[in-house]
Design a protein around this motif. Structure first.
Motif, PDB file in Angstrom:
ATOM      1  N   GLY A 244      13.247   9.187 -25.690  1.00  0.00           N
ATOM      2  CA  GLY A 244      14.178   8.150 -25.261  1.00  0.00           C
ATOM      3  C   GLY A 244      13.536   6.820 -24.938  1.00  0.00           C
TER       4      GLY A 244
ATOM      5  N   GLU B 152      22.776   6.408 -25.939  1.00  0.00           N
ATOM      6  CA  GLU B 152      22.207   5.632 -24.822  1.00  0.00           C
ATOM      7  C   GLU B 152      23.318   4.986 -23.984  1.00  0.00           C
ATOM      8  OE1 GLU B 152      19.627   3.975 -22.278  1.00  0.00           O
ATOM      9  OE2 GLU B 152      18.843   4.981 -24.025  1.00  0.00           O
TER      10      GLU B 152
ATOM     11  N   LYS C  14      22.091  12.306 -25.214  1.00  0.00           N
ATOM     12  CA  LYS C  14      21.002  11.934 -24.322  1.00  0.00           C
ATOM     13  C   LYS C  14      20.760  13.082 -23.352  1.00  0.00           C
ATOM     14  CE  LYS C  14      19.865   8.302 -20.980  1.00  0.00           C
ATOM     15  NZ  LYS C  14      20.368   7.055 -20.364  1.00  0.00           N
TER      16      LYS C  14
END
Length: 161
Positions: free
Chosen positions: A70, A99, A123
């Motif tokens: 990430g 995101e 995520k």
């Protein structure tokens, strides 16, 4: 005069049958794409729930799972192509959606597999300030295979009617 009316009626019927087949194939393709979008979301959710940072990921042959860091947006693992590990995936819309918390599926061309794919990323928090993305993908040609299989039957029905 009666022959003209009869021929005209046959032409109308043939056009109607062709229209039904064309719209039926199109509707079937749309329904299959919608089902693929739902399927890819389900796979991404399942793999995200069971994700362990650094753990081995196995998936069915029809589903591609990719894990992306990430922070760096570099590939950590990929079930289809291990040569992608370490490569930057910063301009992928599915990661941007994940995101921002958007629940959107992306359909685009895969440069590594050379075909259109349906993508969805989730995520996954891996620490206090760290996270990864778990992405699932299904080939669009797998989705369209059903439509192609039904086409000969549709044409046969059209010709026999």
């Amino acid at each position: 005069m009666k022959k003209r009316i009869l021929i005209f009626n046959y032409l109308i019927i043939i056009c109607a049958i062709v229209a039904v087949v064309v719209f039926g194939v199109q509707a079937s393709g749309s329904a299959n794409l919608a089902a693929a979008k739902e399927t890819v979301k389900n796979y991404a959710g399942i793999y995200a729930q069971n994700y362990v940072d650094g753990g081995e990921i196995k998936s069915p042959s029809s589903v591609r799972i990719t894990v992306v860091d990430g922070q760096t947006l570099k590939v950590k693992s990929d079930t289809e192509d291990s040569s992608l590990v370490g490569l930057l995936h910063d301009e992928r819309e599915e990661f941007s959606n994940a995101e921002k918390g958007r629940d959107e599926v992306v359909v685009r061309y895969s440069e590594s597999l050379k075909k259109d794919m349906v993508y969805y990323a989730v995520k996954v928090e891996t620490g206090a300030d760290t996270y990864d993305f778990v992405r699932a993908a299904i080939a669009v040609d797998d989705v369209n295979a059903y439509v192609v299989k039904t086409l000969p039957l549709s044409i046969f029905v059209m010709l026999t009617a």
